[in-house]
Each structure stands twice: as structure tokens, then as C-alpha cells.
Design a protein around this motif. Structure first.
Motif, PDB file in Angstrom:
ATOM      1  N   ALA A 388      36.922  12.494  59.399  1.00 16.54           N
ATOM      2  CA  ALA A 388      35.732  12.904  60.174  1.00 16.54           C
ATOM      3  C   ALA A 388      35.540  12.075  61.140  1.00 16.54           C
ATOM      4  N   ASN A 389      35.656  10.597  61.110  1.00 18.37           N
ATOM      5  CA  ASN A 389      35.100   9.871  62.194  1.00 18.37           C
ATOM      6  C   ASN A 389      36.322   9.897  63.045  1.00 18.37           C
ATOM      7  N   THR A 390      37.498  10.065  62.817  1.00 16.39           N
ATOM      8  CA  THR A 390      38.555  10.062  63.859  1.00 16.39           C
ATOM      9  C   THR A 390      38.267  11.496  64.746  1.00 16.39           C
ATOM     10  N   ALA A 391      38.301  12.455  63.851  1.00 15.72           N
ATOM     11  CA  ALA A 391      37.961  13.852  64.444  1.00 15.72           C
ATOM     12  C   ALA A 391      36.927  13.712  65.622  1.00 15.72           C
ATOM     13  N   MET A 438      46.094  12.108  64.412  1.00 20.05           N
ATOM     14  CA  MET A 438      45.577  13.398  64.523  1.00 20.05           C
ATOM     15  C   MET A 438      46.639  14.175  64.811  1.00 20.05           C
ATOM     16  N   ILE A 439      47.582  14.007  65.714  1.00 22.19           N
ATOM     17  CA  ILE A 439      48.584  15.027  65.857  1.00 22.19           C
ATOM     18  C   ILE A 439      49.676  14.993  64.676  1.00 22.19           C
ATOM     19  N   TRP A 440      49.785  13.936  63.899  1.00 22.24           N
ATOM     20  CA  TRP A 440      50.765  14.150  63.045  1.00 22.24           C
ATOM     21  C   TRP A 440      50.004  15.062  61.822  1.00 22.24           C
ATOM     22  N   LEU A 441      48.886  14.976  61.576  1.00 22.70           N
ATOM     23  CA  LEU A 441      47.883  15.969  60.597  1.00 22.70           C
ATOM     24  C   LEU A 441      48.084  17.302  61.182  1.00 22.70           C
ATOM     25  N   ASP A 442      48.135  17.360  62.456  1.00 23.43           N
ATOM     26  CA  ASP A 442      48.260  18.865  63.119  1.00 23.43           C
ATOM     27  C   ASP A 442      49.376  19.425  62.772  1.00 23.43           C
ATOM     28  N   ALA A 443      50.657  18.520  62.847  1.00 27.23           N
ATOM     29  CA  ALA A 443      52.181  18.941  62.718  1.00 27.23           C
ATOM     30  C   ALA A 443      52.102  19.250  61.175  1.00 27.23           C
ATOM     31  N   ASP A 444      51.632  18.226  60.363  1.00 25.31           N
ATOM     32  CA  ASP A 444      51.764  18.492  58.900  1.00 25.31           C
ATOM     33  C   ASP A 444      51.038  19.705  58.089  1.00 25.31           C
ATOM     34  N   THR A 445      49.832  19.970  58.622  1.00 19.24           N
ATOM     35  CA  THR A 445      49.356  21.377  58.235  1.00 19.24           C
ATOM     36  C   THR A 445      50.008  22.606  58.669  1.00 19.24           C
ATOM     37  N   LEU A 446      50.572  22.407  59.965  1.00 20.14           N
ATOM     38  CA  LEU A 446      51.295  23.595  60.656  1.00 20.14           C
ATOM     39  C   LEU A 446      52.543  23.916  59.929  1.00 20.14           C
ATOM     40  N   ILE A 447      53.201  22.813  59.231  1.00 20.33           N
ATOM     41  CA  ILE A 447      54.274  23.187  58.570  1.00 20.33           C
ATOM     42  C   ILE A 447      53.903  23.494  57.214  1.00 20.33           C
ATOM     43  N   PRO A 512      43.309  16.839  69.663  1.00 18.68           N
ATOM     44  CA  PRO A 512      44.149  17.523  68.393  1.00 18.68           C
ATOM     45  C   PRO A 512      43.357  17.582  67.362  1.00 18.68           C
ATOM     46  N   LEU A 513      42.495  18.593  67.186  1.00 20.95           N
ATOM     47  CA  LEU A 513      41.805  18.744  65.768  1.00 20.95           C
ATOM     48  C   LEU A 513      42.214  19.861  64.946  1.00 20.95           C
ATOM     49  N   ALA A 514      43.295  20.763  65.724  1.00 20.78           N
ATOM     50  CA  ALA A 514      43.659  21.688  64.959  1.00 20.78           C
ATOM     51  C   ALA A 514      44.011  21.488  63.401  1.00 20.78           C
TER      52      ALA A 514
END
Length: 651
Positions: A388-391, A438-447, A512-514
Motif C-alpha cells: 500500500a505504501n509503495t503503491a 511494483m513492475i514485477w508484481l504487475d508481471a507476476d499477477t499477469l502471469i 505501475p499499479l495494475a
């Protein structure tokens, strides 16, 4: 206007530098150098003849002085150029403190040799080796900082941190992996140590280590102390993993069985994530201290870490260091074994490039948090609060993204040398860490979404980092290697996916919050801090109004930061002001919060009195948005992918 004589001198000097001609400098009036400078030879991938002996004496604790003696084999007469390391891996910058060395002397066959520093490459020292010499003897002192304003403290009354690259010279013209050292270290009586170096003997305070190449020597620091404890983190494991702890007092070494079990689980979860180990043994070096300088620095077979003095005695009350070991341990795979190709330079004086730090550090920031949660060192809710803080930091409207892409922040360690900044929210200091995560969280959830949970970024980690088990020589990678491995997990246009996020710039560029929403949560704002922030701010003595008035303060009501574009910024405030009153009351965090709440949804201004030096100001803030703190809120009916990511792996 430049005077003619100065212009003539400047032109001559510029010509000399362009031609690489040191003698030309003397022709325009500078004193002649005592030795004609030879060109610094380019590194060659051939073995240096012989093994360099190095004796390090770290017993002068009172004066914080380390004495070094080296024996450097030579093959004949002629110029010898010795280099003091400049580009230090993990620092991502030319951080070698050559100004900390003194009393440099070089001899051969008992006779002093005159040395000269290269005036362009000032970490290079040249001597003329005489005929008949088979070695030169080098001696100098490493004058470590005594006060914090002189640099990081590496010696206290009770512990020390030896980083070998700050205590050696090495011959130019060779790859680091082709130069071998034979190290010994003398410690104060009764002190013990931890290091990734292999010990041959340790008697009467003198440790003799096995010969090692320069690249691995510089990558194998040492912690030693009066109060020392070693904890086995992988009993009966396939390769030793040890936690080497030094502390300011013996009492600070205490650790509960439950807390040790969480550290062992960190090792287990890393094994389950990566599936390979790129070390023959691994040593966490951990200083429990408020006296040694703070550090978190990665190495292939070890890491340097310093934590709060209550790390073991009050583990639930110390949040600031909670994911430090997870982060630095991840670097054994990411950054040290798999290393960006532009970071894999021939020696410690060739410039590094940082273009892939959003993988090196950004994905490590991601895995460090995930492994910490999977190990139980952090709760799921605490990890969600971190997200949350990073977002909130990188949400739409981030002040720095208006003019600067995140990709460019990978140059920050070189540009800014990690100095404090006046406007970090606008300058974007090293955002490749947290925005990269956050970019890697985006990639992880997309996969996970595309494969309906059958695959994830865990599969990327195993394919990219979890091969060649046992190999600890670095394996370089490029941007294309990253995208091709991602495509092997789940086909997509990963190059565009990454570049869109790395290069986004301008007032309409999105953060990059998706990954947060795809993970089953949304960023929301509430009038109280999340529990993690509340505890962390208390621990660190911070007061946070950055998303309302735009102010951050310390416990003494001194402004420590102003968010660019905020009401405080528009009022002309900067760090350094002290809040002395608010709405007619003495200043306090509670009084400021009450004033912000009282002005919500009405026309009543917030009146604040501030002081800086001899100047006072009274400001009426026309702000009525109330207190704002970030939280994550579950999206009803959406899969809890963030929960799945944070859950421990059972195999």
C-alpha cells in the motif's frame, strides 16, 4: 571574461589530455612528475604471475586504524601500476574511498621505491621496479572514519567490518579473476569473526585464509567482534548456511528458538523458490548495533547487514529491518550470480553501468519482501501494508514521473552518490528499487491471471536463477535474456510490457499499479495510518502528513521533507523548518492531525507557525481534504492473488 594567460594554459592542458600525454602538462608550467607516467594497461584475461600476500592488522581499535602489508610478485624491471579499487559492486558507483589511505610506502629488496599517483586516474599508483627484484613490498594504513560525518563507521570498541577492497592495492593489466591473494588477518585478543572466506587456521588472534581470486576476495567481507555468536540456519543441509552475529553487548545476542526458526524458514523458502544454490556455503554477517555504520550489502556467498539493537530481544517491535536479510540473501541469485552484463567488468576500476538495476534491485526488492512474508518474519497484513505504501508513492500524480522516467533513475548511484536530496519526490531517488518491485508484481499477477494460477513469477525465478546448481561464477544477462525467459513462462510481448513501464514519463504517465488490482486489492485512502506505517513511524521517530499537507516531520516537529506540488510546497516550505504552533496550540503530531481533521470539508484554514534559525512564519493552509493514509482494500469477488503470492511454499 577569461584572461589571455589563463585561456592559453587551459587550451594547452586540454590538448594534453586529449592526446593522453602527461609530459605535455609539464610543458605548460606544472612541476615535472618524479616518474614518467606509463599508460595504464587494459585488463587481460591471463593469470597474474604469482600469489599476492596480504597481511591486515586490525588491532588498533582505539584509533580506528587498519595496517596493511602486501607482497606483490613481479617478473622483471619496469613500470608497475597498482590500483586502489574504485567501482565497488553492490555500491553501483565509483565509491572506493582512496582518500582514506595514508602512509603508502613501496620497497623492493629493502630499498624504497618512489611512487607517483596518476593525475587522471587518481586511484592508480606507479612505481619503477628495479632490476633483480622478484617482488615489491607495499605498506599503507586504512584510516577508517572516526565520526559519522567522515564516512561509514566500520570499527567500534566492540566490533569491526573489514571490506577487503578498501584494504588492498592490485596490479593493473589483469582481470580480477586472474589475480590471486593469500590473506591473513590479525584481530584483537578474544574476538571472533564470520566471513565467506575459507579459514586455514585461527590461532592467537591471527586468521589465515585460503588463497582466493581478487573478484571473490573483494566479495567476501568479514564481521568480527568481542560479542559473537554463530547460528546454523540449515542443520544437516546440503551446504552450510550460517548466521554470524556480532553485537554491542552480550545480551543483544539472545534469540528465541521461534525467531531462529523463522530465519531457517527464510533459507528453506529461498530453496523452494529458486531450486538451486550458487554458493558452496553462505554466511549472513549481522551486526546488532547502534554504533557500527548502517549497512545492507550483497555478496555471492555472504551479506553485510546491520539491524536495531532490539532485533533479537524485541523482534515484534522492530520493523525497519524486517526484510533486510531476505533482500540481501536474494542477491546471491539476483545480482551476484545472474548479473547484468554491463555490471560484469574485468576489474574493480573499470566503470560499471546500471541499466538493468530494475531487475538487479527491483526484482530483489520484490522477492525480499515475498520471502520475508513466506518465512513468517512478516505477516501477510504487514506485507500488504508495504505494498500500500509503495503503491501510494508511485500512484498517478507522482511528482517525479512528470519529467523523468524510472529507467533513468538507475543512474542515480553514479550521479548522486547516494547523498541526501533536497526534493526527493521530484528528483526520483533510485526508484528502480520500489517502483521496480511494483513492475514485477504487475508481471507476476499477469502471469497468474493468464494461466489461471498454473504459473507465476516463481516459474521465472526457477528458470532464470535456479539452474547450474553449485556454480558461483557470475552468469551475465541482457534485457533480451529477461524477456525470453518470461516468454518461456507465459508468451506475451514482454519487451513492450517492460519498456512501457520503465520509460513512462509526462503528466499523463501512469504508475505501475495494475498488479495491485489484478492481485485482488485496490489502493484506498483513510484517515488513520495502516498498522505497519504506524509502528514503523513510531520506531523511527517519524511523523507523516505527506499525502495531506505534504509534510514529513521528526519527533521534534522539524520538517524533514516536503512533497513537491503539495500545499506545503506551494506555501514555500522546505525541510529545516520547525513547527512551533498550530491553530493557536503548541505543536505536536496530535495537534497537527487535529487541525487537519477540523478543517475537513469546510472553509476554515489550518494556521501554522514555523521557525527556522531567527526567522518565524505563520501560514494559513487552504487545505480541506482531511488526513490521508494509504491502505489496500479487498475487491469483492476477485481472486486473492496477493495472498497466494505471500503464502509460504510447502515444496
Amino acid at each position: 571574461m577569461m584572461r589571455p594567460s589563463v585561456r592559453l594554459l587551459a587550451s594547452a592542458c586540454a590538448a594534453a589530455l586529449l592526446l593522453g600525454s602527461a609530459p605535455a602538462l609539464a610543458q605548460v608550467g606544472t612541476p615535472a612528475l618524479p616518474v614518467a607516467l606509463a599508460p595504464i594497461p587494459a585488463p587481460r584475461d591471463v593469470a597474474y604471475p604469482g600469489v599476492i600476500g596480504i597481511e591486515v592488522d586490525a588491532t588498533d581499535i582505539d584509533r580506528r586504524i587498519v595496517s596493511i602489508k602486501q607482497t606483490v610478485p613481479v617478473t622483471g624491471p619496469g613500470p608497475l601500476i597498482l590500483l586502489y579499487p574504485q567501482w565497488i559492486p553492490g555500491n553501483h558507483s565509483p565509491a572506493g574511498p582512496v582518500d582514506d589511505i595514508a602512509d603508502l610506502s613501496i620497497t623492493a629488496n629493502g630499498q624504497p621505491l618512489r611512487w607517483v599517483r596518476n593525475t587522471v586516474n587518481t586511484n592508480a599508483f606507479q612505481v619503477q621496479v628495479p632490476a633483480g627484484a622478484s617482488a615489491v613490498e607495499v605498506a599503507f594504513k586504512w584510516l577508517t572514519p572516526i565520526e559519522g560525518n567522515q564516512g561509514r563507521i566500520v570499527i567500534t570498541d566492540d566490533m569491526l567490518n573489514i571490506q577487503w577492497e578498501k584494504a588492498l592495492l592490485y596490479p593493473a593489466g589483469y582481470y580480477s579473476r586472474q589475480i590471486r591473494f593469500q590473506p591473513t588477518l590479525r584481530l584483537p585478543t578474544g574476538w571472533r569473526y564470520g566471513t565467506a572466506l575459507d579459514t586455514r587456521s585461527f590461532q592467537n588472534g591471527v586468521a589465515v585464509f585460503a588463497p582466493i581470486t581478487l573478484d571473490h576476495f573483494a566479495d567476501s567481507p568479514l564481521f568480527a567482534g568481542r560479542y559473537y555468536r554463530q547460528i546454523d540456519l540449515d542443520p544437516n543441509g546440503r551446504s552450510p548456511v550460517r548466521l554470524n552475529v556480532v553485537a554491542d553487548t552480550a545480551e543483544q545476542l539472545a534469540a528465541t528458538d521461534a525467531h531462529i526458526a523463522q530465519h531457517r524458514e527464510l533459507v528453506r523458502q529461498a530453496d523452494r523458490l529458486f531450486g538451486a544454490r550458487h554458493y558452496n556455503h553462505y554466511d549472513f554477517l549481522l551486526a546488532v548495533t547502534d554504533r557500527l555504520g548502517g549497512i545492507g550489502l550483497e555478496h555471492q556467498r555472504s551479506s553485510e547487514n546491520s539491524v536495531d539493537t532490539k532485533y533479537f530481544t524485541d523482534p515484534t517491535g522492530t520493523l525497519a529491518d524486517r526484510d533486510l536479510l531476505g533482500h540481501e540473501y536474494t542477491h546471491s541469485w539476483n545480482g551476484k550470480w545472474r548479473r547484468p552484463a554491463d555490471q560484469l567488468t574485468p576489474n574493480l576500476n573499470e566503470p560499471l553501468q546500471n541499466s538493468l538495476l530494475w531487475v538487479y534491485e527491483g526484482q530483489t526488492q520484490y522477492w525480499g519482501l515475498i520471502l520475508t512474508a513466506r518465512a513468517g518474519l512478516m505477516t501477510k497484513q504487514q506485507a500488504l501494508d508495504v505494498f500500500a505504501n509503495t503503491a501510494a508513492t508511485y500512484a498517478d500524480g507522482n511528482p517525479g514521473r512528470e519529467w523523468r522516467a524510472m529507467q533513468d533513475t538507475t543512474n542515480d548511484p553514479i550521479i548522486a552518490q547516494r547523498r541526501p536530496q533536497p526534493w526527493p519526490s521530484r528528483q526520483r531517488s533510485e526508484d528502480y528499487y520500489r517502483e521496480g518491485a511494483m513492475i514485477w508484481l504487475d508481471a507476476d499477477t499477469l502471469i497468474r491471471e493468464r494461466t489461471e494460477g498454473r504459473k507465476s513469477l516463481d516459474d521465472f525465478a526457477r528458470a532464470f536463477f535456479g539452474v547450474q546448481d553449485g556454480n558461483w561464477d557470475p552468469a551475465p544477462y541482457t534485457f533480451t535474456d529477461v524477456t525470453s525467459t518470461l516468454n518461456g513462462v507465459q508468451a506475451d510481448d514482454w519487451a513492450t510490457f517492460l519498456r512501457d513501464r520503465l520509460d513512462a514519463v509526462g503528466p499523463n504517465a501512469h504508475g505501475p499499479l495494475a498488479g495491485i488490482e489484478r492481485g485482488g486489492y485496490r489502493l484506498v485512502w483513510r484517515e488513520t495510518p495502516n498498522d505497519y506505517s504506524k509502528a514503523l513511524n513510531t520506531e523511527l521517530g517519524r511523523v507523516d502528513f505527506q499525502y495531506s499537507l505534504g509534510l514529513s516531520l521528526n519527533a521534534s516537529n522539524r520538517v524533514t521533507g516536503v512533497r513537491w506540488g503539495s500545499p506545503a510546497f506551494e506555501a514555500g516550505l522546505t525541510s529545516g523548518w520547525e513547527v512551533v504552533g498550530v491553530n493557536g496550540r503548541a505543536a505536536s503530531a496530535a495537534a497537527i492531525a487535529a487541525a487537519i481533521t477540523a478543517s475537513k470539508n469546510n472553509s476554515t484554514p489550518i494556521q501554522m507557525m514555523l521557525k527556522k534559525d531567527e526567522r518565524f512564519r505563520t501560514i494559513d493552509f487552504d487545505y480541506h481534504g482531511g488526513l490521508r493514509y494509504p491502505h489496500l482494500e479487498r475487491i469483492e469477488g476477485a481472486p486473492d492473488r496477493l495472498g497466494d503470492i505471500l503464502a509460504p511454499r510447502r515444496r
